[in-house]
Design an enzyme around this catalytic site. Structure first.
Site, PDB file in Angstrom:
ATOM      1  N   SER A 126       0.832  -1.203   0.000  1.00  0.00           N
ATOM      2  CA  SER A 126       0.000   0.000   0.000  1.00  0.00           C
ATOM      3  C   SER A 126       0.866   1.252   0.000  1.00  0.00           C
ATOM      4  O   SER A 126       1.967   1.260   0.570  1.00  0.00           O
ATOM      5  CB  SER A 126      -0.885   0.008   1.255  1.00  0.00           C
ATOM      6  OG  SER A 126      -1.481   1.278   1.443  1.00  0.00           O
ATOM      7  N   TYR A 151      -2.541  -0.124   9.900  1.00  0.00           N
ATOM      8  CA  TYR A 151      -2.710  -0.707   8.566  1.00  0.00           C
ATOM      9  C   TYR A 151      -1.399  -0.589   7.781  1.00  0.00           C
ATOM     10  O   TYR A 151      -0.904  -1.560   7.207  1.00  0.00           O
ATOM     11  CB  TYR A 151      -3.841   0.007   7.823  1.00  0.00           C
ATOM     12  CG  TYR A 151      -3.938  -0.363   6.361  1.00  0.00           C
ATOM     13  CD1 TYR A 151      -4.371  -1.629   5.980  1.00  0.00           C
ATOM     14  CD2 TYR A 151      -3.595   0.548   5.362  1.00  0.00           C
ATOM     15  CE1 TYR A 151      -4.451  -1.980   4.636  1.00  0.00           C
ATOM     16  CE2 TYR A 151      -3.674   0.206   4.021  1.00  0.00           C
ATOM     17  CZ  TYR A 151      -4.104  -1.054   3.662  1.00  0.00           C
ATOM     18  OH  TYR A 151      -4.180  -1.399   2.342  1.00  0.00           O
TER      19      TYR A 151
END
Length: 329
Positions: A126, A151
């Site tokens: 990501s 995350y």
């Protein structure tokens, strides 16, 4: 095998692979982070488009016993691991979900790839790994060890674990740092969906950091082309340095649009596509969020030939059109 096959990117990748003649086993836990019906509809859409090439199993890949049982008797030569617990903001509320899916789940898939001798595993990282970096655009050569959300920390950990497997077992691995993907069949927790839903319903939209937000919005078709091209080009085990700095068979790429768009411009395009104005509520910055993302895609252009072609002026109307048809509004 495609994990997260009921997800936004996973379903689109599975459909593209089937359409070009591959057989795909899709797996997904169908968890309720957002409405399960949308995930089921994506799977049904892929099935309808390519009925003979796509098989689907519901399984939680963070549960090793369940995963092993589900894969018994199944054959596949490569893996596209896109399943994860997604979302930056939710990681503040439910950190354990991220540790289970994104850490345990990733190790499980590395183990599957290792023991089955898979030719290549492409996995989702990501752009959030860049954290508070203020050097733009973000390059895979930049340090990425100051995440601002759990995350992001799990995605960085996935890259580190992958490097270890590439070193110990020579498993060819490619990590893709996705930048704000949008388009038909998108995710309901992301800005484009939230804004479109609110505008069409006549509700105010919440715009964080008082609108001073920039994102590298990347259309789903461009992302899928990049994922499939990476899958077809596993990193060589030749001791040469790969994108991201590894000398093992492990490459890291940014996959974005190479354009950072201001959120207020995106809102204007949604307003045009919806045919009505937004009522805007300006909010402060949220914890775990970053002000700007912008992808340096030189490495993936050089190595893979990736070239995004869809501008937000083209892509946003396509999303709004799909949204209205899907919801009948």
């Amino acid at each position: 095998m495609v994990t997260g096959a009921a997800g936004f990117i996973g379903a689109a990748v599975a459909e593209r692979l089937c359409a070009r003649g591959d057989e795909v086993l899709g797996i997904d836990s169908l968890n309720d982070y957002y409405q399960v019906s949308l995930k089921q509809d994506r799977v049904a859409h892929v099935r309808a488009a390519t009925p003979d090439a796509f098989a689907f199993k519901q399984v939680d890949f963070s549960d090793w016993e369940a995963l092993s049982a589900a894969l018994e008797g199944e054959e596949f030569d490569s893996i596209v691991h896109l399943g994860a617990q997604a979302g930056v903001r939710y990681s503040l509320e439910n950190p354990r979900a991220y540790v289970e899916a994104n850490l345990m789940g990733h190790v499980n898939l590395l183990e599957v790839a290792r023991h089955r001798g898979c030719a290549h595993m492409v996995y989702a990282s990501s752009s959030s790994v860049y954290g508070g970096n203020d050097k733009l655009p973000f390059s895979v050569e930049d340090r990425a060890d100051h995440p601002v959300s759990l995350y992001a920390a799990t995605k960085k950990a996935d890259e580190l674990m992958s490097e270890t497997y590439a070193h110990l077992y020579r498993t060819p691995l490619t990590g893709l740092r996705f930048f704000t993907v949008y388009g038909p069949w998108g995710r309901p927790d992301m800005a484009l969906w939230l804004f479109t839903d609110a505008i069409l319903s006549g509700r105010p939209i919440k715009v964080f950091n008082h609108g001073e937000m920039w994102r590298d919005f990347t259309f789903i078709d461009d992302i899928v082309s990049g994922v499939v091209a990476c899958l077809d080009n596993p990193p060589a085990d030749d001791g040469e340095e790969k994108a991201g700095g590894s000398v093992k068979p492990h490459a890291l790429y940014n996959i974005g649009n190479h354009r950072s768009e201001k959120l207020t411009k995106v809102i204007e395009l949604i307003e045009q596509a919806c045919g009505r104005k937004a009522e805007v509520e300006l909010m402060p910055m949220q914890p775990g969020d970053v002000e700007k993302t912008y992808a340096d895609i030189d490495a993936i252009q050089r190595d893979i030939g990736y070239q995004p072609t869809t501008s937000i002026e083209q892509g946003i109307p396509q999303f709004v059109k799909w949204y209205r048809e899907y919801h009948g509004v």
